[in-house]
Design a protein around this motif. Structure first.
Motif, mmCIF file in Angstrom:
data_model
loop_
_atom_site.group_PDB
_atom_site.id
_atom_site.type_symbol
_atom_site.label_atom_id
_atom_site.label_comp_id
_atom_site.label_asym_id
_atom_site.label_seq_id
_atom_site.Cartn_x
_atom_site.Cartn_y
_atom_site.Cartn_z
ATOM 1 N N THR A 121 42.487 -1.777 12.291
ATOM 2 C CA THR A 121 43.784 -2.165 11.759
ATOM 3 C C THR A 121 44.700 -0.957 11.537
ATOM 4 O OG1 THR A 121 42.746 -2.139 9.571
ATOM 5 C CG2 THR A 121 43.005 -4.279 10.649
ATOM 6 N N GLU A 122 44.151 0.249 11.656
ATOM 7 C CA GLU A 122 44.956 1.462 11.482
ATOM 8 C C GLU A 122 45.187 2.151 12.823
ATOM 9 O OE1 GLU A 122 43.901 4.158 8.368
ATOM 10 O OE2 GLU A 122 42.922 2.578 7.186
ATOM 11 N N LYS A 123 46.304 2.848 12.915
ATOM 12 C CA LYS A 123 46.579 3.626 14.119
ATOM 13 C C LYS A 123 45.611 4.802 14.162
ATOM 14 C CE LYS A 123 51.484 2.408 14.325
ATOM 15 N NZ LYS A 123 52.883 2.912 14.316
ATOM 16 N N ARG A 124 44.775 4.841 15.155
ATOM 17 C CA ARG A 124 43.697 5.829 15.187
ATOM 18 C C ARG A 124 43.583 6.570 16.525
ATOM 19 N NH1 ARG A 124 38.474 1.625 15.153
ATOM 20 N NH2 ARG A 124 39.277 0.293 16.821
ATOM 21 N N LEU A 125 44.662 6.565 17.294
ATOM 22 C CA LEU A 125 44.744 7.354 18.517
ATOM 23 C C LEU A 125 45.975 8.248 18.433
ATOM 24 C CD1 LEU A 125 44.168 6.439 22.204
ATOM 25 C CD2 LEU A 125 46.383 7.397 21.552
ATOM 26 N N TRP A 126 45.769 9.517 18.745
ATOM 27 C CA TRP A 126 46.859 10.496 18.764
ATOM 28 C C TRP A 126 46.849 11.244 20.090
ATOM 29 C CZ3 TRP A 126 43.397 9.591 14.992
ATOM 30 C CH2 TRP A 126 43.866 9.278 13.703
ATOM 31 N N HIS A 204 43.174 1.419 29.441
ATOM 32 C CA HIS A 204 44.046 0.372 29.972
ATOM 33 C C HIS A 204 44.756 -0.333 28.825
ATOM 34 C CE1 HIS A 204 41.437 -2.955 28.665
ATOM 35 N NE2 HIS A 204 40.402 -2.246 29.104
ATOM 36 N N GLY A 205 45.717 -1.155 29.152
ATOM 37 C CA GLY A 205 46.427 -1.915 28.150
ATOM 38 C C GLY A 205 45.780 -3.270 27.927
ATOM 39 N N ALA A 206 46.023 -3.857 26.738
ATOM 40 C CA ALA A 206 45.475 -5.183 26.432
ATOM 41 C C ALA A 206 46.368 -5.876 25.412
ATOM 42 C CB ALA A 206 44.052 -5.057 25.890
ATOM 43 N N ASP A 207 46.544 -7.203 25.602
ATOM 44 C CA ASP A 207 47.379 -7.980 24.687
ATOM 45 C C ASP A 207 46.793 -8.030 23.282
ATOM 46 O OD1 ASP A 207 49.263 -8.617 26.649
ATOM 47 O OD2 ASP A 207 48.095 -10.345 27.338
ATOM 48 N N TYR A 208 45.482 -7.868 23.170
ATOM 49 C CA TYR A 208 44.838 -7.967 21.855
ATOM 50 C C TYR A 208 44.953 -6.682 21.030
ATOM 51 C CZ TYR A 208 40.997 -5.972 24.669
ATOM 52 O OH TYR A 208 40.234 -5.202 25.524
ATOM 53 N N VAL A 209 45.655 -5.693 21.572
ATOM 54 C CA VAL A 209 45.903 -4.458 20.811
ATOM 55 C C VAL A 209 47.351 -4.488 20.342
ATOM 56 C CG1 VAL A 209 45.757 -1.946 20.816
ATOM 57 C CG2 VAL A 209 44.221 -3.277 22.274
ATOM 58 N N PRO A 227 38.697 2.262 25.654
ATOM 59 C CA PRO A 227 39.728 2.519 24.640
ATOM 60 C C PRO A 227 41.024 1.842 25.069
ATOM 61 C CG PRO A 227 39.443 4.455 26.023
ATOM 62 C CD PRO A 227 38.430 3.449 26.487
ATOM 63 N N ALA A 228 41.149 0.547 24.734
ATOM 64 C CA ALA A 228 42.288 -0.250 25.183
ATOM 65 C C ALA A 228 43.515 0.033 24.315
ATOM 66 C CB ALA A 228 41.939 -1.732 25.138
ATOM 67 N N LEU A 229 44.689 0.047 24.948
ATOM 68 C CA LEU A 229 45.941 0.469 24.326
ATOM 69 C C LEU A 229 46.919 -0.697 24.201
ATOM 70 C CD1 LEU A 229 46.477 3.624 26.584
ATOM 71 C CD2 LEU A 229 45.543 3.606 24.247
ATOM 72 N N PRO A 230 47.939 -0.569 23.356
ATOM 73 C CA PRO A 230 49.004 -1.583 23.306
ATOM 74 C C PRO A 230 49.726 -1.666 24.646
ATOM 75 C CG PRO A 230 49.104 -0.134 21.382
ATOM 76 C CD PRO A 230 48.128 0.483 22.323
ATOM 77 N N MET A 231 50.078 -2.847 25.048
ATOM 78 C CA MET A 231 50.706 -3.045 26.353
ATOM 79 C C MET A 231 52.023 -2.285 26.474
ATOM 80 S SD MET A 231 48.807 -4.786 28.364
ATOM 81 C CE MET A 231 49.947 -5.321 29.625
ATOM 82 N N GLU A 232 52.786 -2.202 25.385
ATOM 83 C CA GLU A 232 54.101 -1.564 25.467
ATOM 84 C C GLU A 232 54.019 -0.043 25.572
ATOM 85 O OE1 GLU A 232 53.278 -2.104 21.001
ATOM 86 O OE2 GLU A 232 52.904 -3.176 22.887
ATOM 87 N N ASP A 235 51.577 2.372 29.769
ATOM 88 C CA ASP A 235 52.108 3.099 30.924
ATOM 89 C C ASP A 235 52.528 4.516 30.534
ATOM 90 O OD1 ASP A 235 51.726 1.034 32.713
ATOM 91 O OD2 ASP A 235 53.750 0.220 32.489
ATOM 92 N N GLN A 236 53.200 4.649 29.405
ATOM 93 C CA GLN A 236 53.654 5.970 28.969
ATOM 94 C C GLN A 236 52.472 6.890 28.666
ATOM 95 O OE1 GLN A 236 56.848 5.745 25.889
ATOM 96 N NE2 GLN A 236 56.729 3.538 26.229
ATOM 97 N N ILE A 237 51.478 6.338 27.972
ATOM 98 C CA ILE A 237 50.327 7.170 27.606
ATOM 99 C C ILE A 237 49.532 7.567 28.834
ATOM 100 C CG2 ILE A 237 48.126 7.196 26.365
ATOM 101 C CD1 ILE A 237 49.451 5.488 24.195
ATOM 102 N N ILE A 238 49.265 6.616 29.716
ATOM 103 C CA ILE A 238 48.497 6.913 30.930
ATOM 104 C C ILE A 238 49.215 7.953 31.777
ATOM 105 C CG2 ILE A 238 47.758 5.942 33.147
ATOM 106 C CD1 ILE A 238 46.992 3.379 31.619
#
Length: 279
Positions: A121-126, A204-209, A227-232, A235-238
């Motif tokens: 539930t917390e932002k844990r990727l930097w 990759h991105g996932a709707d559940y993030v 390590p799935a990322l927010p969809m929005e 692309d920027q992170i990858i």
């Protein structure tokens, strides 16, 4: 006789006071006109000569290394963004080891940190830009389905375990798969994540993030170990971290160890003058 002695004592007291009033201004002027003595560096005590030593300042490679890590941590503003210094220091140690080992692209000073000490539930990727002392991204990230519910507590390097894998990775190339744009990861820690490619553990991105998923379910959704990322943001992170940058996935109490957590190698990399002391 008694009365006479009292009068005499009073006269003596008055005489001393008059002398003092005359002498004290002279002594004060003499003191002010005398140059102050320079710093005392030596003294004679009991006939033996001894030096007055100043406290020794420790400029050892270890101290300089710690100071540089702290300075970078502060310049990044990492504490304000929720990245604990202990996790940052571990990630930096591995990053420096990997650069020394030639495992990373020398032209990219990027470090991605995932801290599974924090719940989903917390932002844990930097994503840290170490060249500019800038935090490029700070966001949510999912863990593997069998690693836990809201918290990731179980980890595996085994195929089909559906768990996340700890340790250091080097990002590889992009591809388009069932999750759309994705990024391959090369696990570098033997016994902990070296089966990442065989397990198709990728970024990759996932709707559940998403924050919306958290509101509805009380936690993020979970991946099969990626390590799935927010969809929005995916692309920027990858696009930012692709091609030979460092990813570190942390959990403090999971029995993780790594050859890349060699602090002496990290010190030699960050404090070049330390090489002679450590050889």
């Amino acid at each position: 006789m008694h009365q006479t002695s009292i009068v005499q004592r009073k006269r003596k007291v008055l005489r001393r006071q008059r002398i003092a009033r005359r002498v004290l201004p002279f002594l004060a002027s003499l003191f002010l006109a005398t140059p102050m003595a320079g710093p005392v560096t030596k003294s004679m005590a009991g006939g033996a000569r001894s030096e007055l030593r100043l406290p020794k300042v420790d400029f050892s490679p270890q101290v300089v290394f710690d100071q540089k890590l702290r300075a970078t941590y502060t310049a990044l503003g990492a504490e304000q963004e929720g990245l604990r210094f202990e996790t940052f220091a571990k990630a930096m140690t591995g990053y420096l080891n990997l650069r020394q080992a030639g495992k990373l692209d020398e032209n990219k000073q990027l470090l991605t940190v995932v801290d599974f000490d924090l719940p989903s539930t917390e932002k844990r990727l930097w994503v840290l830009d170490l060249a500019k002392n800038d935090i490029l991204f700070h966001t949510l990230v999912a863990h593997g389905h069998n690693s836990g519910e809201n918290e990731a507590t179980n980890f595996s390097n085994t195929d089909q375990s559906n768990m996340s894998s700890l340790g250091f990775y080097a990002t590889s190339g992009e591809y388009v798969g069932k999750h759309g744009r994705s990024l391959k990861l090369e696990g570098l820690d033997e016994g902990f994540n070296t089966n990442a490619e065989a397990r198709s553990v990728v970024m990759h991105g996932a709707d559940y993030v998403s924050e919306e998923f958290i509101k509805q379910n009380g936690r993020l959704g979970r991946s099969l170990g990626c390590p799935a990322l927010p969809m929005e943001l995916k692309d920027q992170i990858i696009e930012t971290v692709t091609g030979g940058t460092c990813l570190f996935v942390n959990r403090s109490d999971a029995g993780y160890s790594s050859q890349y957590l060699n602090e002496q190698v990290a010190i030699a990399a960050l404090v070049p003058q330390a090489a002679n002391h450590l050889s």
